[in-house]
Write an enzyme that holds these catalytic residues in place. Structure first.
Site, mmCIF file in Angstrom:
data_model
loop_
_atom_site.group_PDB
_atom_site.id
_atom_site.type_symbol
_atom_site.label_atom_id
_atom_site.label_comp_id
_atom_site.label_asym_id
_atom_site.label_seq_id
_atom_site.Cartn_x
_atom_site.Cartn_y
_atom_site.Cartn_z
ATOM 1 N N TYR A 22 -56.481 91.490 -13.574
ATOM 2 C CA TYR A 22 -55.906 91.114 -14.875
ATOM 3 C C TYR A 22 -54.399 90.872 -14.730
ATOM 4 C CZ TYR A 22 -54.771 91.455 -19.873
ATOM 5 O OH TYR A 22 -54.318 91.201 -21.142
ATOM 6 N N LYS A 60 -52.266 87.401 -15.418
ATOM 7 C CA LYS A 60 -51.223 87.280 -16.446
ATOM 8 C C LYS A 60 -49.848 86.993 -15.826
ATOM 9 C CE LYS A 60 -53.847 87.876 -20.078
ATOM 10 N NZ LYS A 60 -54.080 86.748 -21.016
HETATM 11 N N1 LIG Z 1 -55.485 93.555 -26.929
HETATM 12 C C1 LIG Z 1 -54.435 93.776 -26.186
HETATM 13 O O1 LIG Z 1 -53.928 94.897 -26.110
HETATM 14 C C2 LIG Z 1 -53.803 92.635 -25.409
HETATM 15 C C3 LIG Z 1 -52.563 92.876 -24.773
HETATM 16 C C4 LIG Z 1 -51.973 91.853 -24.043
HETATM 17 C C5 LIG Z 1 -52.579 90.617 -23.971
HETATM 18 N N2 LIG Z 1 -53.782 90.406 -24.583
HETATM 19 C C6 LIG Z 1 -54.379 89.082 -24.441
HETATM 20 O O2 LIG Z 1 -54.631 88.529 -25.715
HETATM 21 C C7 LIG Z 1 -55.740 87.634 -25.632
HETATM 22 C C8 LIG Z 1 -56.763 87.999 -26.709
HETATM 23 O O3 LIG Z 1 -57.152 89.335 -26.487
HETATM 24 P P1 LIG Z 1 -57.912 90.212 -27.594
HETATM 25 O O4 LIG Z 1 -57.488 91.594 -27.386
HETATM 26 O O5 LIG Z 1 -57.801 89.561 -28.911
HETATM 27 O O6 LIG Z 1 -59.408 90.075 -27.013
HETATM 28 P P2 LIG Z 1 -60.826 90.002 -27.769
HETATM 29 O O7 LIG Z 1 -61.864 90.224 -26.728
HETATM 30 O O8 LIG Z 1 -60.825 90.869 -28.964
HETATM 31 O O9 LIG Z 1 -60.867 88.464 -28.212
HETATM 32 C C9 LIG Z 1 -60.887 87.469 -27.209
HETATM 33 C C10 LIG Z 1 -61.661 86.261 -27.700
HETATM 34 O O10 LIG Z 1 -61.692 85.314 -26.614
HETATM 35 C C11 LIG Z 1 -63.024 84.835 -26.454
HETATM 36 N N3 LIG Z 1 -63.247 84.435 -25.057
HETATM 37 C C12 LIG Z 1 -63.458 85.240 -23.989
HETATM 38 N N4 LIG Z 1 -63.685 84.496 -22.891
HETATM 39 C C13 LIG Z 1 -63.600 83.193 -23.279
HETATM 40 C C14 LIG Z 1 -63.750 81.966 -22.609
HETATM 41 N N5 LIG Z 1 -64.078 81.911 -21.310
HETATM 42 N N6 LIG Z 1 -63.564 80.819 -23.301
HETATM 43 C C15 LIG Z 1 -63.274 80.858 -24.634
HETATM 44 N N7 LIG Z 1 -63.166 81.990 -25.333
HETATM 45 C C16 LIG Z 1 -63.301 83.148 -24.658
HETATM 46 C C17 LIG Z 1 -63.904 85.996 -26.873
HETATM 47 O O11 LIG Z 1 -65.211 85.573 -27.226
HETATM 48 C C18 LIG Z 1 -63.118 86.582 -28.046
HETATM 49 O O12 LIG Z 1 -63.463 85.979 -29.263
HETATM 50 C C19 LIG Z 1 -56.284 87.747 -24.211
HETATM 51 O O13 LIG Z 1 -55.754 86.676 -23.430
HETATM 52 C C20 LIG Z 1 -55.725 89.083 -23.739
HETATM 53 O O14 LIG Z 1 -55.575 89.149 -22.336
HETATM 54 C C21 LIG Z 1 -54.410 91.385 -25.303
#
Ligand SMILES: NC(=O)c1ccc[n+]([C@@H]2O[C@H](COP(=O)([O-])OP(=O)(O)OC[C@H]3O[C@@H](n4cnc5c(N)ncnc54)[C@H](O)[C@@H]3O)[C@@H](O)[C@H]2O)c1
Length: 252
Positions: free
Chosen positions: A157, A161
């Site tokens: 991961y 990133k």
């Molecule tokens: N939640 C956190 O703490 C956090 C922190 C830093 C970064 N992020 C980043 O934010 C983004 C969203 O994370 P989140 O926490 O909302 O996750 P989440 O799993 O709640 O939502 C992610 C969404 O992306 C969709 N998805 C997954 N793989 C996919 C693909 N191959 N093609 C299209 N859609 C796809 C999923 O179906 C889901 O609806 C991610 O890139 C994650 O790495 C999250």
């Protein structure tokens, strides 16, 4: 009063079915954008799009696995045909998994890079080509504090990133002359279905106490507001930047 910074703008949001992506789509729609929601999961997507439509949003949806270049080509071509342009890209879709470095299987490594880095590239590059033709646009790539500092258990991961951070800066350098701004957002701990699937509430409480000066986890809306800022006219001289949204965690 709701500010409407995105009237007459077309915004594509990937991973819009839930979590942060949904909050970004909701914010853009509330501020007047025509929002195209894309997600790999059709079930989440149709429910999410229906809820924004019910709230008055101008939204449409496309099922899309961002790691499949041919699907990305097809969806971007459909959007170009139906909307004629994409003004804003929220390149958000991503996955995460906690695994010790020595136990990560090749297939798991590849999937992480395929979705989080290759997928980000496919979507950003295809949308950039359209933005060059139309003479400008704003791209916001979803990175993470894990793209800036390491965290044990997340080698694949973190690597994906970290790649997004430098992809963002390089795109900013190359695309600035075409009027395209490219920035990244680096969230810390945000409460979403993804983070809830990894950590128990007790782990989260300890984490907050130890690591987060503002003494809470972030909400998807905390992050969506920064996407909206970076997409807006308030950010016209900002490109190649990575904005950390972490309640102060990286201040330690
Ligand atoms: N939640 C956190 O703490 C956090 C922190 C830093 C970064 N992020 C980043 O934010 C983004 C969203 O994370 P989140 O926490 O909302 O996750 P989440 O799993 O709640 O939502 C992610 C969404 O992306 C969709 N998805 C997954 N793989 C996919 C693909 N191959 N093609 C299209 N859609 C796809 C999923 O179906 C889901 O609806 C991610 O890139 C994650 O790495 C999250």
């Amino acid at each position: 009063m709701t500010v409407r910074r995105f009237d007459n703008k077309v915004a594509l949001v990937t991973g819009a079915g839930q979590g942060i992506g949904f909050a970004i789509a909701e914010r853009f729609a509330a501020e007047g954008a025509r929002v195209i929601m894309a997600d790999i999961r059709e079930d989440l997507l149709s429910e999410a799009a229906a809820s924004l439509r019910a709230a008055g949003g101008d939204v449409s949806e496309h099922q899309l696995d961002v790691s499949a270049a041919e699907q990305v080509d097809a969806v971007i071509a459909e959007i170009a045909a139906s909307c004629g342009r994409i003004d804003i890209l929220a390149n958000n879709a991503g996955i995460a998994k906690e695994e010790p470095f020595v136990e990560i299987e090749d297939q798991q490594w590849r999937r992480m890079i395929d979705v989080n880095l290759n997928g980000m590239f496919y979507v950003a590059q295809r949308v950039s080509r359209l933005m060059v033709q139309q003479g400008g646009g704003a791209i916001i790539n979803m990175a993470s504090t894990n793209g800036l500092v390491g965290e044990a258990g997340y080698a694949h991961y973190n690597a994906s990133k970290g790649g997004v951070v430098l992809l963002t800066k390089t795109m900013a350098i190359e695309l600035g002359k075409s009027g395209i701004r490219v920035n990244a957002v680096c969230p810390g701990y945000i409460q979403t279905p993804l983070s809830q699937s990894i950590d128990s509430p007790e782990t989260v409480e300890r984490y907050i106490e130890q690591f987060i000066p503002l003494r809470r986890t972030g909400t998807p809306q905390d992050v969506a507001g920064v996407f909206a800022f970076l997409a807006s006219e308030d950010a016209t001289f900002i490109t190649g930047e990575c904005i950390v949204v972490d309640g102060g965690q990286l201040s330690f």
